[in-house]
Design a protein around this motif. Structure first.
Motif, PDB file in Angstrom:
ATOM      1  N   ILE A  61     -17.678 -36.712  -2.921  1.00 16.02           N
ATOM      2  CA  ILE A  61     -16.498 -35.924  -2.551  1.00 16.02           C
ATOM      3  C   ILE A  61     -16.285 -34.838  -3.601  1.00 16.02           C
ATOM      4  O   ILE A  61     -16.102 -35.137  -4.784  1.00 16.02           O
ATOM      5  N   THR A  62     -16.314 -33.589  -3.191  1.00 16.70           N
ATOM      6  CA  THR A  62     -16.202 -32.472  -4.138  1.00 16.70           C
ATOM      7  C   THR A  62     -15.286 -31.377  -3.585  1.00 16.70           C
ATOM      8  O   THR A  62     -14.945 -31.393  -2.410  1.00 16.70           O
ATOM      9  N   PRO A  63     -14.920 -30.422  -4.431  1.00 14.86           N
ATOM     10  CA  PRO A  63     -14.265 -29.219  -3.909  1.00 14.86           C
ATOM     11  C   PRO A  63     -15.264 -28.424  -3.058  1.00 14.86           C
ATOM     12  O   PRO A  63     -16.428 -28.792  -2.959  1.00 14.86           O
ATOM     13  N   SER A  64     -14.807 -27.324  -2.499  1.00 10.37           N
ATOM     14  CA  SER A  64     -15.615 -26.555  -1.561  1.00 10.37           C
ATOM     15  C   SER A  64     -16.919 -26.037  -2.174  1.00 10.37           C
ATOM     16  O   SER A  64     -16.925 -25.453  -3.255  1.00 10.37           O
ATOM     17  N   PRO A  65     -18.037 -26.230  -1.456  1.00  8.56           N
ATOM     18  CA  PRO A  65     -19.326 -25.719  -1.937  1.00  8.56           C
ATOM     19  C   PRO A  65     -19.439 -24.196  -1.861  1.00  8.56           C
ATOM     20  O   PRO A  65     -20.480 -23.654  -2.204  1.00  8.56           O
ATOM     21  N   ASP A  66     -18.373 -23.522  -1.429  1.00  9.13           N
ATOM     22  CA  ASP A  66     -18.373 -22.050  -1.474  1.00  9.13           C
ATOM     23  C   ASP A  66     -18.594 -21.596  -2.910  1.00  9.13           C
ATOM     24  O   ASP A  66     -19.190 -20.562  -3.172  1.00  9.13           O
ATOM     25  N   ASN A  67     -18.048 -22.384  -3.859  1.00 15.84           N
ATOM     26  CA  ASN A  67     -18.309 -22.126  -5.270  1.00 15.84           C
ATOM     27  C   ASN A  67     -19.633 -22.813  -5.612  1.00 15.84           C
ATOM     28  O   ASN A  67     -19.759 -24.025  -5.485  1.00 15.84           O
ATOM     29  N   PRO A  68     -20.631 -22.023  -6.013  1.00 18.72           N
ATOM     30  CA  PRO A  68     -21.975 -22.589  -6.221  1.00 18.72           C
ATOM     31  C   PRO A  68     -21.997 -23.737  -7.237  1.00 18.72           C
ATOM     32  O   PRO A  68     -22.885 -24.577  -7.190  1.00 18.72           O
ATOM     33  N   PHE A  69     -21.010 -23.754  -8.135  1.00 22.21           N
ATOM     34  CA  PHE A  69     -20.946 -24.846  -9.108  1.00 22.21           C
ATOM     35  C   PHE A  69     -20.776 -26.186  -8.398  1.00 22.21           C
ATOM     36  O   PHE A  69     -21.466 -27.158  -8.703  1.00 22.21           O
ATOM     37  N   PHE A  70     -19.866 -26.223  -7.437  1.00 19.53           N
ATOM     38  CA  PHE A  70     -19.606 -27.477  -6.735  1.00 19.53           C
ATOM     39  C   PHE A  70     -20.761 -27.826  -5.788  1.00 19.53           C
ATOM     40  O   PHE A  70     -21.035 -28.987  -5.524  1.00 19.53           O
ATOM     41  N   LYS A  71     -21.436 -26.785  -5.306  1.00 19.87           N
ATOM     42  CA  LYS A  71     -22.606 -27.017  -4.463  1.00 19.87           C
ATOM     43  C   LYS A  71     -23.714 -27.669  -5.297  1.00 19.87           C
ATOM     44  O   LYS A  71     -24.359 -28.625  -4.853  1.00 19.87           O
ATOM     45  N   ALA A  72     -23.905 -27.163  -6.514  1.00 14.81           N
ATOM     46  CA  ALA A  72     -24.928 -27.739  -7.393  1.00 14.81           C
ATOM     47  C   ALA A  72     -24.629 -29.207  -7.677  1.00 14.81           C
ATOM     48  O   ALA A  72     -25.518 -30.052  -7.699  1.00 14.81           O
ATOM     49  N   GLU A  73     -23.354 -29.496  -7.867  1.00 15.99           N
ATOM     50  CA  GLU A  73     -22.910 -30.866  -8.098  1.00 15.99           C
ATOM     51  C   GLU A  73     -23.266 -31.772  -6.918  1.00 15.99           C
ATOM     52  O   GLU A  73     -23.871 -32.831  -7.078  1.00 15.99           O
ATOM     53  N   ALA A  74     -22.850 -31.336  -5.717  1.00 19.84           N
ATOM     54  CA  ALA A  74     -23.087 -32.126  -4.508  1.00 19.84           C
ATOM     55  C   ALA A  74     -24.587 -32.281  -4.271  1.00 19.84           C
ATOM     56  O   ALA A  74     -25.070 -33.377  -3.957  1.00 19.84           O
ATOM     57  N   ASP A  75     -25.333 -31.197  -4.479  1.00 24.31           N
ATOM     58  CA  ASP A  75     -26.787 -31.251  -4.288  1.00 24.31           C
ATOM     59  C   ASP A  75     -27.432 -32.230  -5.262  1.00 24.31           C
ATOM     60  O   ASP A  75     -28.296 -33.020  -4.895  1.00 24.31           O
ATOM     61  N   GLY A  76     -27.005 -32.141  -6.518  1.00 22.69           N
ATOM     62  CA  GLY A  76     -27.587 -33.005  -7.555  1.00 22.69           C
ATOM     63  C   GLY A  76     -27.324 -34.467  -7.265  1.00 22.69           C
ATOM     64  O   GLY A  76     -28.229 -35.306  -7.357  1.00 22.69           O
ATOM     65  N   ALA A  77     -26.088 -34.789  -6.891  1.00 29.37           N
ATOM     66  CA  ALA A  77     -25.725 -36.172  -6.596  1.00 29.37           C
ATOM     67  C   ALA A  77     -26.469 -36.666  -5.362  1.00 29.37           C
ATOM     68  O   ALA A  77     -27.012 -37.782  -5.344  1.00 29.37           O
ATOM     69  N   ALA A  78     -26.521 -35.829  -4.320  1.00 26.63           N
ATOM     70  CA  ALA A  78     -27.175 -36.233  -3.075  1.00 26.63           C
ATOM     71  C   ALA A  78     -28.667 -36.476  -3.300  1.00 26.63           C
ATOM     72  O   ALA A  78     -29.225 -37.467  -2.811  1.00 26.63           O
TER      73      ALA A  78
END
Lengths: 313, 215
Positions: A33-50
């Motif tokens: 569960i993360t903030p919006s992946p519109d911000n690439p930082f949160f996308k990197a987080e979600a990608d890394g965890a996944a």
């Protein structure tokens, strides 16, 4: 009262319905569960965890709370109803998130927090956060050097509900305020937003044409500020950001923004999943709940080694 | 329904009116105690720093300090082994090993006009500078805090308090660094301090707790 209850029930029904497909999957699932992946930082987080979760044989349930604590609470209900084994969370508010994480704990689901702390200890199993204060001090020391220890500057602060906005600002000032010839003439939030930073920067510049530097609480705001400065013909102004995004890397390499501070977001999210896996298998992570990860200064010297919130050697 | 809603309001008004003065005094005294609590809240960190800097931290640095040559040799053979033997690691992933170090060297260059004064020293006599000495009043980094095993991140409320401790220790160190007027370039300087290292190859930046230009 009745209406409220009915609304609440229907909200639960909707989240239950949404959770059903993953419930049917029934394999060991980790919710991310993360903030919006519109911000690439949160996308990197979600990608890394996944990526790490899949590598370790888990199914992944990706959810986005959009920095809305109510929505986050509903997502926790969904995750609990879906019977996930663990939750990886970049939370929607240091105070507001405690109840949600507690709710999961009560349901026997451990949470592993990344990026942002919550205000209670012993509720989450792990809280792995970037050492934002240390990172801010690095960025500020570089900013001071670039400014020649003097001149007027402005600060763009992040979203108030995000504990890191305040931590970074404090870290910046801990260093900068030791230089009496550096004068802050404007300080305003742009809520982590690039477009908001653009308009805020425009008006700051109008009111304070003598500005020589801008220190921003994150990279998206630094990008917005630099765009506004460029449009005003003020590319001479020193801009420093925070996060280590590819956008700012490219700007640094092109001689635009001068520096940023890398948070190892991808690695951090992977570490959280590794700890979740260990906890599920052995009942312990073997490490303290609260863990810091150091940030790294990025400037012209090492920007070319930066890719998706990670630094190659 | 409506009368039920009104009742608490009426009660509140009644109480509010009669207790007006009392509330005012009470809120005044609450303010002053919370002010006191706030300054108390800022004090514990400074207090920890004060109570540990001279009695514990300085003796630890003095006792554990290796000479520059010995430390370079140890680090060259392997940073983690050297750290485990004679250093201390800061909190968290990717944190530096911190080593107490002492020595002397020729001042190759010095920037004493900056708020963050620095001297570049040649400690091995090859004519080029091989370490930078931080001389305050602005000291960057957390080496003084992280060299000591008795400061633990987990004992502090959050990263801000833990950072405040590092700053308080830096300020105490900075107050001890008194340098003579004039350009010291070419003179010898002796020092004791802490160097944080994340890799064996990185340039040394030593946070000084003692530094003196030798006659």
């Amino acid at each position: 009262m009745n209406l409220k209850r009915r609304l609440l029930l229907s909200a639960i029904a909707i989240t239950m319905a949404g959770a059903l497909p993953s419930l049917a999957a029934a394999a060991d699932t980790i919710a991310i569960i993360t903030p919006s992946p519109d911000n690439p930082f949160f996308k990197a987080e979600a990608d890394g965890a996944a990526a790490k979760a899949k590598e370790l044989g888990y199914e992944v349930l990706l959810m986005v709370h959009d920095d809305d604590a109510n929505k986050q609470s509903e997502l926790f209900d969904s995750a609990i109803a879906a019977g996930v084994k663990a939750i990886i969370l970049d939370n929607a508010g240091a105070d507001a998130s405690v109840a949600a994480v507690q709710k999961a704990k009560d349901a026997g689901i451990p949470s592993f927090l990344i990026d942002r702390e919550i205000t209670s200890a012993g509720v989450a199993v792990s809280q792995i956060v970037s050492n934002n204060y240390q990172g801010a001090q690095l960025g500020a020391a570089e900013f001071v050097k670039l400014m020649g220890e003097k001149g007027e500057y402005a600060e763009l602060v992040g979203k108030e509900s995000d504990t890191n906005a305040g931590i970074r600002s404090k870290g910046y000032h801990d260093v900068i305020d030791q230089y009496p010839d550096l004068k802050m003439v404007a300080q305003q939030t742009a809520n982590w937003s690039q477009t908001e930073a653009y308009t805020v920067m425009e008006s700051m510049l109008q009111a304070n044409p003598g500005i020589m530097g801008v220190i921003a609480g994150n990279d998206t705001m630094a990008m917005g500020a630099y765009a506004a400065l460029e449009a005003a013909g003020r590319k001479d102004v020193v801009v420093v950001g925070f996060d280590g995004s590819n956008d700012v890397r490219d700007s640094i390499l092109a001689g635009g923004i001068k520096a940023t501070v890398l948070q190892p977001a991808y690695e951090q999210a992977q570490l959280a999943v590794t700890q979740a896996d260990k906890f599920l298998k052995t009942g312990s992570t073997g490490v303290d709940e609260k863990q810091l990860m150091d940030c790294v200064l990025i400037n012209g010297e090492n920007a070319s080694k930066l890719e998706t919130f990670g630094l190659s050697n | 329904m409506r009368s039920l809603q009104l009742l608490p309001l009426v009660v509140a008004i009644a109480f509010g009116l009669t207790s007006c003065k009392v509330v005012k005094t009470a809120s005044k005294s609450t303010t002053s105690t919370s002010d006191a609590a706030q300054s108390d809240g800022a004090d514990p960190i400074a207090k920890v720093a004060q109570e540990t800097f001279e009695p514990k931290l300085l003796p630890l640095i003095a006792q554990k300090a290796l000479t520059v040559a010995d430390l370079r040799k140890a680090v060259g053979a392997g940073l983690d082994a050297a750290g485990a033997a004679s250093g201390n690691r800061g909190a968290g992933e990717g944190a530096a090993w911190n080593f107490a170090v002492k020595g002397e060297g020729k001042i190759i260059s010095a920037n004493l006009t900056s708020r963050a004064r620095k001297a570049e020293l040649d400690t091995d006599g090859d004519g080029t500078a091989d370490l930078t000495l931080q001389l305050g009043p602005v000291i960057n980094g957390t080496a003084l805090r992280d060299v000591a095993p008795f400061y633990n991140f987990g004992d502090f409320r959050d990263q801000i308090e833990f950072a405040q401790l590092a700053r308080a220790l830096n300020d105490l160190a900075s107050a001890r660094l008194v340098l003579p007027d004039g350009d010291p370039t070419g003179k010898m300087m002796s020092f004791q301090g802490v160097v944080p290292l994340k890799s064996a190859a990185e340039p040394w930046s030593v946070t000084a707790v003692e530094a003196a230009v030798l006659p």
